[in-house]
Write an enzyme that holds these catalytic residues in place. Structure first.
Site: not given
Length: 345
Positions: A13, A15, A99, A136, A174, A247
């Site tokens: 995970h 970004h 996602k 999420h 997460h 994350d």
């Protein structure tokens, strides 16, 4: 223990943002991890396989010369994601999941799903074609306290998804609560979870210690100490249902230190060191390799990485900031000391 050798890990995970910002942060991950699952919440979001392919190409072009790092892509689920797109993604060879962001839940989630019922056709296609759903896990109902949003999501939205689509593989991203740990543990082999280093190391008091700490603000927000302990026990248990997903979420310093600071914690600069610190606290350094290098690969049905990395028990000071495109960002533990240090392959 003075050194720790692990099979090269995966970040399930991550970004990376885009363009100059992507080029700034990618090397932090590429030097340590063999692969990473790249989140699709760009502006505009990565909603189809063609956009995912183009984003993947930009990541590959931004890699340091000689890097063997592999970006693994995801699509952004919307109210209108169709069967044909799920089939294209499944057969692409590089899209590993879809996602689900509830609309408005976090950074760049405005295009997310407004009502889960609108995504049922896509979820049915994902179940049929065995493309995992990555969630999420928060509701966005304003009447639900921010510290309860994960629990309510599990009890309502995710429980319904799992009941309606029992063959769908699901990753609860997460996780932050004891209830999430229990949901995953009781959910059978198709339900798994990623756990961040910052949720293993910090509870919600970290946001307010000595004043408001914007660089400890993330979504889902840090929770009570009892929840941190539950996450630590789950991650260090050796269960294959829990695996590494940082994350890591870079934001420009000005966007964090503002009247409406952005949610996200940047940990890619020392991700594996943070996890080593957490597993050392749990007395479970012998379980770190499986958590970081095996469980995620096995869930996504990937071959485990070859090669190793080494960590050394050595104190070092984290820089106060890093370049981030034309701006800078503040990393977790900026200006403070870490007890483990990446020491190369």
């Amino acid at each position: 223990m003075k050194t720790l050798t692990l099979t090269r890990p995966d970040d399930c995970h991550l970004h990376l943002r885009d363009d100059a910002e992507l080029a700034s942060v990618l090397p932090h991950t590429a030097r340590v991890f063999g692969r990473a699952l790249i989140m699709p919440n760009l502006r505009p979001p990565v909603t189809d396989t063609a956009l995912a392919a183009a984003y993947r190409d930009r990541i590959l072009r931004a890699l340091p010369q000689g890097s063997g790092f592999q970006p693994l892509m995801t699509l952004y689920l919307t109210d209108n994601t169709g069967l044909a797109e799920i089939v294209r993604a499944r057969h692409s060879g590089f899209v590993l999941g879809v996602k689900y962001y509830p609309a408005g839940a976090t950074t760049n989630s405005e295009a997310g799903v407004t009502r889960i019922e609108r995504a049922y056709p896509a979820l049915a296609a994902m179940e049929e074609h065995d493309l995992p759903l990555l969630v999420h896990g928060e509701v966005t109902t304003t009447s639900v306290d921010i510290f309860d949003r994960e629990r309510v999501f599990l009890e309502t939205v995710l429980a319904d998804i799992v009941r309606r689509f029992p063959r769908l593989r699901v990753v609860v991203e997460h996780v932050t609560t004891r209830e999430a740990v229990e949901f995953v543990q009781g959910g059978g082999p198709r339900i798994a979870a990623t756990v961040t280093a910052h949720h293993l190391l910090y509870n919600r008091s970290a946001i307010f210690t000595g004043g408001l700490r914007p660089h400890h603000f993330c979504l889902p927000v840090l929770k009570r100490e009892e929840h941190r302990q539950a996450l630590l026990a789950a991650a260090a248990s050796g269960s294959p249902k829990f695996f590494l997903g940082t994350d890591s979420a870079p934001h420009a310093r000005a966007d964090k230190e503002s009247a409406c600071g952005h949610a996200g914690i940047f940990t890619a600069h020392a991700a594996i060191e943070f996890y080593a610190e957490a597993f050392e606290e749990a007395g479970a350094l012998d379980k770190l390799e499986a958590f970081a290098s095996f469980h995620g690969a096995d869930f996504y049905r990937l071959p485990r990485n070859r090669g190793t990395i080494t960590l050394q028990k050595q104190a070092w000071a984290v820089p106060g900031e890093f370049p981030f495109g034309r701006a800078t960002l503040v990393p977790l533990r900026a200006g403070e000391s870490l007890g483990w240090r990446f020491n190369g392959p």
